[in-house]
Design an enzyme around this catalytic site. Structure first.
Site, mmCIF file in Angstrom:
data_model
loop_
_atom_site.group_PDB
_atom_site.id
_atom_site.type_symbol
_atom_site.label_atom_id
_atom_site.label_comp_id
_atom_site.label_asym_id
_atom_site.label_seq_id
_atom_site.Cartn_x
_atom_site.Cartn_y
_atom_site.Cartn_z
ATOM 1 N N GLY A 11 0.817 -1.212 0.000
ATOM 2 C CA GLY A 11 0.000 0.000 0.000
ATOM 3 C C GLY A 11 0.850 1.260 0.000
ATOM 4 N N ASP A 12 0.186 2.417 -0.176
ATOM 5 C CA ASP A 12 0.847 3.730 -0.156
ATOM 6 C C ASP A 12 1.865 3.898 -1.277
ATOM 7 O OD1 ASP A 12 -0.513 4.230 2.314
ATOM 8 O OD2 ASP A 12 1.018 3.043 3.314
ATOM 9 N N GLY A 14 1.410 5.287 -4.106
ATOM 10 C CA GLY A 14 1.169 6.474 -4.930
ATOM 11 C C GLY A 14 0.059 6.210 -5.944
ATOM 12 N N LYS A 15 -0.805 5.233 -5.640
ATOM 13 C CA LYS A 15 -1.903 4.890 -6.566
ATOM 14 C C LYS A 15 -2.795 6.098 -6.823
ATOM 15 C CE LYS A 15 -3.424 1.788 -3.764
ATOM 16 N NZ LYS A 15 -2.343 1.866 -2.778
ATOM 17 N N ASN A 37 -10.028 3.034 5.815
ATOM 18 C CA ASN A 37 -8.651 2.890 6.316
ATOM 19 C C ASN A 37 -7.632 3.209 5.231
ATOM 20 O OD1 ASN A 37 -9.410 0.657 4.851
ATOM 21 N ND2 ASN A 37 -8.285 -0.807 6.084
ATOM 22 N N ALA A 38 -8.110 3.270 3.982
ATOM 23 C CA ALA A 38 -7.183 3.594 2.887
ATOM 24 C C ALA A 38 -6.988 5.108 2.855
ATOM 25 C CB ALA A 38 -7.779 3.128 1.564
ATOM 26 N N GLY A 39 -5.926 5.551 2.234
ATOM 27 C CA GLY A 39 -5.723 7.002 2.146
ATOM 28 C C GLY A 39 -4.935 7.343 0.909
ATOM 29 N N HIS A 40 -5.457 8.264 0.124
ATOM 30 C CA HIS A 40 -4.725 8.723 -1.048
ATOM 31 C C HIS A 40 -4.485 10.212 -0.900
ATOM 32 C CE1 HIS A 40 -5.410 5.095 -3.185
ATOM 33 N NE2 HIS A 40 -6.677 5.303 -3.429
ATOM 34 N N THR A 127 -6.295 -0.309 12.143
ATOM 35 C CA THR A 127 -6.558 1.127 12.292
ATOM 36 C C THR A 127 -7.812 1.356 13.146
ATOM 37 O OG1 THR A 127 -7.756 1.080 10.199
ATOM 38 C CG2 THR A 127 -5.475 1.842 10.107
ATOM 39 N N GLN A 198 -5.103 -0.202 -0.776
ATOM 40 C CA GLN A 198 -3.935 -0.880 -0.189
ATOM 41 C C GLN A 198 -3.041 -1.504 -1.267
ATOM 42 O OE1 GLN A 198 -6.999 -1.670 1.779
ATOM 43 N NE2 GLN A 198 -6.431 -0.146 3.278
ATOM 44 N N ARG A 281 0.665 7.734 11.186
ATOM 45 C CA ARG A 281 1.753 6.892 11.703
ATOM 46 C C ARG A 281 2.954 6.936 10.746
ATOM 47 N NH1 ARG A 281 -0.881 0.976 13.094
ATOM 48 N NH2 ARG A 281 -2.222 1.390 11.327
ATOM 49 N N HIS A 309 8.119 7.582 -6.919
ATOM 50 C CA HIS A 309 9.080 7.984 -5.886
ATOM 51 C C HIS A 309 10.540 7.717 -6.240
ATOM 52 C CE1 HIS A 309 5.286 7.753 -3.650
ATOM 53 N NE2 HIS A 309 5.811 8.585 -2.780
ATOM 54 N N GLY A 393 7.748 12.776 -9.042
ATOM 55 C CA GLY A 393 7.350 13.830 -8.110
ATOM 56 C C GLY A 393 5.874 13.680 -7.817
#
Ligand code: GDP
Length: 408
Positions: A11-12, A14-15, A37-40, A127, A198, A281, A309, A393
């Site tokens: 997960g995380d 950069g989707k 619980n996901a975050g973009h 979470t 995720q 976190r 990245h 970027g």
């Protein structure tokens, strides 16, 4: 034309940015699984949008977006998120729809989530948002689907607190809930993006169980969650970072050792902003794990990799990637099922020369430094999958596309 985008790590990756970038050429975006619980994070015109439940295509005013069948939806979180987006100038009414088969996360599930974590054999670092409970109740055939609240017989068997909760949102939901299967059948020829949550290593079936999420985060989830058949998928994109990160507990073979690599870890955490969008976190960080990536590519039929990245490595003299594991004295490139084996796996690294310059403004692959291309081409050879998009970027335009991915 159906494009599926999944995270190819934990997960995380950069989707959000990639879905946002590709959404320009899409008609619709369908988020197929997961919960709040996901975050973009999407940055556009210097505005930062934080999304948890809402599909990434929402930033484009003319796109229609759908929340899919395999999602579990905390209604309070959803409408809070929509309020925030509205304050940021995003008009969502009339273009955000929800599958009637998606499940509801009731407030009582959150408490249950925290209680269950306390008595788990392996605390997984949940979470505490009730997501796991919603999926568990769905499998136990005790869940409530969003469409069910409009069915009198089912509404009548809701508990009083549940009735009170859904009553708050019923009027708004009535205009948003749809039969996704019918819509997807009608929109067969449209350009659709199916957005996962995720990453595949957090999928309950193919991930590092039990340190996984409870919703499907692999490519097959796009079918059940997005209401299309497997043969209707035209391309599967796996997004991965130039290094690996992980939030919460669970094995992570290439994780940096704080004593020897602490400085590097801090540099990557600060330049890559490696903090959870939902929880804040700090994420655990390590070198790129190619053994895991190759496994994920194979398990998901990934036919386009998307590297993000890579700019975070700009100032490094050299960098490493894991090309095998040494488990109890034996070298292997097989991704183990056993968590103990994965915890004992010592990474075998290959070292690459760094490029020592900023690549954030490079617009074409051929203009990248030879060392960057060397790293990318090694990844392609190792995984057998071409790296078709490279992100240098967080801005939308810091993206290089090497081939038209809207083709089969
Ligand atoms: P997601 O859950 O997979 O969408 O990932 P996140 O949104 O949590 O993490 C990606 C973070 O990295 C966000 O802050 C993005 O703006 C940022 N980001 C995405 N791609 C790149 C990239 O290529 N380089 C850099 N420096 N940041 C990126």
């Amino acid at each position: 034309m159906n494009l599926v985008i999944i995270g190819a790590q934990w997960g995380d990756e950069g989707k959000g940015k990639i879905v946002d970038y590709l959404a320009e050429d899409a008609d619709t975006v369908i988020r197929f699984s997961g919960g709040a619980n996901a975050g973009h994070t999407i940055v556009h015109n210097d505005i930062t949008y934080k999304l948890h439940l809402v599909p990434s295509g929402i930033i484009y005013p003319e796109k229609t977006v759908y929340m899919g069948t395999a999602m579990v939806i905390d209604l309070e979180s959803l409408f809070n998120e929509l309020d925030t987006l509205e304050k940021q100038g995003i008009e969502w009414k009339g273009r955000l729809f929800i599958s009637d088969r998606a499940h509801i996360v009731f407030p009582s599930y959150k408490q249950k989530d925290i209680e269950m974590e306390k008595t788990r054999r392996n605390p997984i670092g949940t979470t505490g948002r009730g997501i796991g409970v919603a999926y568990a109740l769905k499998s136990y055939r005790e869940g409530i689907r969003i469409g069910d609240i409009f069915d009198k017989a089912i509404y009548n068997i809701l508990r009083p607190d549940e009735k009170e909760y859904v009553d708050k949102y019923k009027d708004l939901l009535e205009k948003m809930v749809v039969n996704l299967a019918d819509i997807m059948a009608k929109e067969k020829n449209k350009r659709k993006l199916f957005e996962g949550a995720q990453g595949a290593l957090l999928d309950p079936d193919i991930g590092t169980y039990p340190y996984v999420s409870s919703g499907s985060s692999s490519a097959v989830g796009a079918c059940t969650g997005g209401a299309i058949g497997p043969l209707d998928i035209d391309r599967i994109l796996g997004v991965f970072k130039a290094y690996n990160t992980r939030v919460g507990n669970g094995p992570f073979p290439t994780e940096f050792n704080n004593e020897t690599e602490g400085e590097l870890e801090n540099t990557i955490r600060e330049t890559g902003r490696e903090y959870g969008v939902t929880t804040g976190r700090p994420r655990r960080i390590g070198y790129l794990d190619l053994v895991a990536l190759k496994y994920v590519c194979a398990m998901n039929s990934i036919n386009s990799l998307v590297l993000t990245h890579i700019d975070i490595y700009d100032d490094m003299k050299d960098l490493k990637a894991c090309v095998a594991y040494n488990i109890n004295g034996k070298e292997t490139t097989s991704f183990p099922t056993s968590i103990t084996s994965l915890e004992n796996a010592k990474p075998v690294f290959k070292t690459f020369k760094g490029w020592g310059k900023k690549i954030g403004d490079v617009k074409e692959y051929s203009h990248l430094p030879a060392e960057t291309k060397n790293y990318i081409e090694f990844i392609e050879k190792f995984t057998g999958v071409s790296v078709d998009i490279i992100s240098v970027g967080y801005q939308r335009n810091a993206t290089m596309v090497r081939k038209n991915i809207w083709t089969r």
